[in-house]
Scaffold this active site. Structure first.
Site, short mmCIF file in Angstrom:
data_model
loop_
_atom_site.label_atom_id
_atom_site.label_comp_id
_atom_site.label_asym_id
_atom_site.label_seq_id
_atom_site.Cartn_x
_atom_site.Cartn_y
_atom_site.Cartn_z
N ARG A 16 37.02 46.07 34.68
CA ARG A 16 37.96 45.01 34.31
C ARG A 16 38.74 44.57 35.56
NH1 ARG A 16 42.15 47.07 35.32
NH2 ARG A 16 43.07 45.02 35.08
N ALA A 18 39.65 40.62 37.32
CA ALA A 18 38.72 39.53 37.67
C ALA A 18 37.93 39.77 38.96
CB ALA A 18 39.51 38.23 37.78
N ARG A 59 32.58 38.19 29.10
CA ARG A 59 33.98 37.82 28.88
C ARG A 59 34.15 36.39 29.36
NH1 ARG A 59 38.40 41.98 30.85
NH2 ARG A 59 39.63 40.91 29.24
N CYS A 125 50.34 43.60 34.43
CA CYS A 125 48.95 43.98 34.31
C CYS A 125 48.52 44.85 35.50
CB CYS A 125 48.03 42.77 34.14
SG CYS A 125 46.40 43.21 33.50
N ASP A 194 43.17 35.30 36.73
CA ASP A 194 41.78 35.27 36.25
C ASP A 194 41.16 33.91 36.50
OD1 ASP A 194 43.02 37.59 34.60
OD2 ASP A 194 40.85 37.81 34.49
N ASN A 204 46.27 34.17 33.50
CA ASN A 204 46.34 35.61 33.81
C ASN A 204 46.69 36.36 32.53
OD1 ASN A 204 46.20 37.78 35.82
ND2 ASN A 204 48.41 37.96 35.56
N LYS A 205 46.79 37.67 32.64
CA LYS A 205 47.04 38.53 31.49
C LYS A 205 48.16 37.99 30.59
CE LYS A 205 45.25 41.40 30.48
NZ LYS A 205 44.19 41.27 29.46
N LYS A 230 38.71 32.59 42.39
CA LYS A 230 39.42 32.57 41.09
C LYS A 230 39.73 31.13 40.67
CE LYS A 230 40.19 37.20 41.20
NZ LYS A 230 41.44 37.84 41.54
C1 RUB Z 1 43.22 41.65 34.21
C2 RUB Z 1 44.21 40.68 34.74
C3 RUB Z 1 44.48 40.70 36.21
C4 RUB Z 1 43.54 39.68 36.90
C5 RUB Z 1 43.59 39.80 38.42
O1 RUB Z 1 42.93 41.46 32.83
O2 RUB Z 1 44.73 39.84 34.03
O3 RUB Z 1 45.80 40.32 36.48
O4 RUB Z 1 42.21 39.88 36.46
O5 RUB Z 1 43.12 41.06 38.80
P1 RUB Z 1 41.89 42.46 32.12
P2 RUB Z 1 42.49 41.29 40.28
O6 RUB Z 1 42.44 43.83 32.25
O7 RUB Z 1 41.84 41.96 30.70
O8 RUB Z 1 40.55 42.29 32.81
O9 RUB Z 1 43.54 40.86 41.26
O10 RUB Z 1 42.21 42.77 40.32
O11 RUB Z 1 41.25 40.45 40.36
#
Ligand code: RUB
Length: 310
Positions: A16, A18, A59, A125, A194, A204-205, A230
């Protein structure tokens, strides 16, 4: 690990976040390309596109996934032989993974420059990109502290506080609904993303937009740490980012719900923060205002809307 297994782990959130989803998908495509028996170029292209569809169906929200798949498979069907296509895919997957890891390091440097000695940073998150900046600021000798949220219903905040604790960063852990209460103690908010739309809105979350609103009210800056992959080119073509809604049982156990026939549980897991609540989006290409989203898509994702099929 088989591609189907990676897809399953993305779906059930063992994989999990992004950025990680994108890197693992690229790795799965690399291994899949390697594992396919020799059967000619068109069969190879067919099988790789089928594999891409399996990954893309996992997803719907993190645009890093379709961007990674597109980057890894680009040019595959124009190769002259199956071997050439296989090598191309493998090289592109390796390059994507390496550049993704480099992007996170660069983003960390820029975020860390914004974190001053003595600051309290709020994060939400579990974002690798956001945490990398906080960890680097600490490694630079800055005396910082963090306020981290719980993140219902999956409790990704537990992962975040584990990482912060491992780096000996003083951290306060709060429930999501306490965000506004604590905002007065916050100097800066840093979250991940995301997806970023052409309007500079950040997906985002779930809960990120409430944090951004509370920060706006308290005149605290919100920084979004987001690699260029992203950014969502499809939003230039009028499409929306689909917000994933996960099973109700993640919020309320089925046996409890069964006794409450008039109650419906909703479980959207991402939300949208409009550009006006965001100070800057920190990418590996530098910190940009959210309004520069289109430029990022054009210059760093090679997106040309005139060439895209609607
Ligand atoms: C994860 C989430 C993170 C982003 C960015 O949601 O919202 O803030 O994905 O993460 P989930 P990163 O747990 O539902 O996947 O910076 O690690 O890409």
């Amino acid at each position: 690990m088989s591609l189907a297994k990676t897809a399953e782990q993305i779906r059930n959130m063992e994989i999990r976040g992004a950025g990680k989803i994108a890197r693992e998908a690229a790795h799965a495509l690399l291994e899949h390309a390697d594992s396919l028996p020799k059967a000619g170029l068109s069969e190879f292209v067919f099988e790789m596109n089928k594999a891409a569809d399996i990954l893309l169906a996992t997803r719907p929200t993190a645009v890093s996934l379709p961007n990674a798949v597109r980057i890894v498979l680009s040019g595959m069907s124009s190769a002259s032989t199956e071997d050439e296509a296989r090598i191309l895919v493998k090289n592109q997957a390796e390059e994507f993974i390496a550049s993704s890891n480099e992007a996170v390091k660069r983003i960390a440097e820029i975020c860390a420059a914004r974190i001053k000695d003595g600051m309290t940073v709020m994060t939400h998150c579990n974002s690798k990109a956001a945490l990398a900046g906080i960890i680097l600021a600490k490694e630079q000798g800055k005396n910082i502290s963090v306020i981290a949220t719980e993140v219902r219903p999956w409790n990704q905040g537990r992962l975040t506080i584990q990482t912060l604790n491992d780096h000996e960063i003083p951290t306060t852990y709060i429930v999501d609904s306490a965000v506004r209460t604590f905002m007065k103690e916050v100097d800066l908010v840093i979250v991940g993303a995301d997806a970023v739309t052409v309007k500079g809105a950040v997906v985002n979350k779930i809960g990120t937009s409430q944090i951004a609103l509370a920060a706006y009210e308290a005149r605290k800056n919100v920084i979004v740490a987001a690699e260029t992959y992203k950014f969502a080119p499809k939003t230039v073509l009028g499409q929306h980012i689909e917000i994933e809604e996960r099973p109700a049982s993640e919020v309320l156990a089925d046996d409890v719900s069964a006794k409450l026939p008039f109650v419906t549980v909703r479980n959207p897991v991402f939300d949208v923060t409009p550009a006006r609540y965001i100070d800057v989006i920190v990418t590996e290409a530098g910190a940009v205002p959210p309004e520069a989203a289109y430029t990022i898509m054009r210059d760093h994702l090679g997106f040309d809307p005139m060439q895209e099929k609607l």
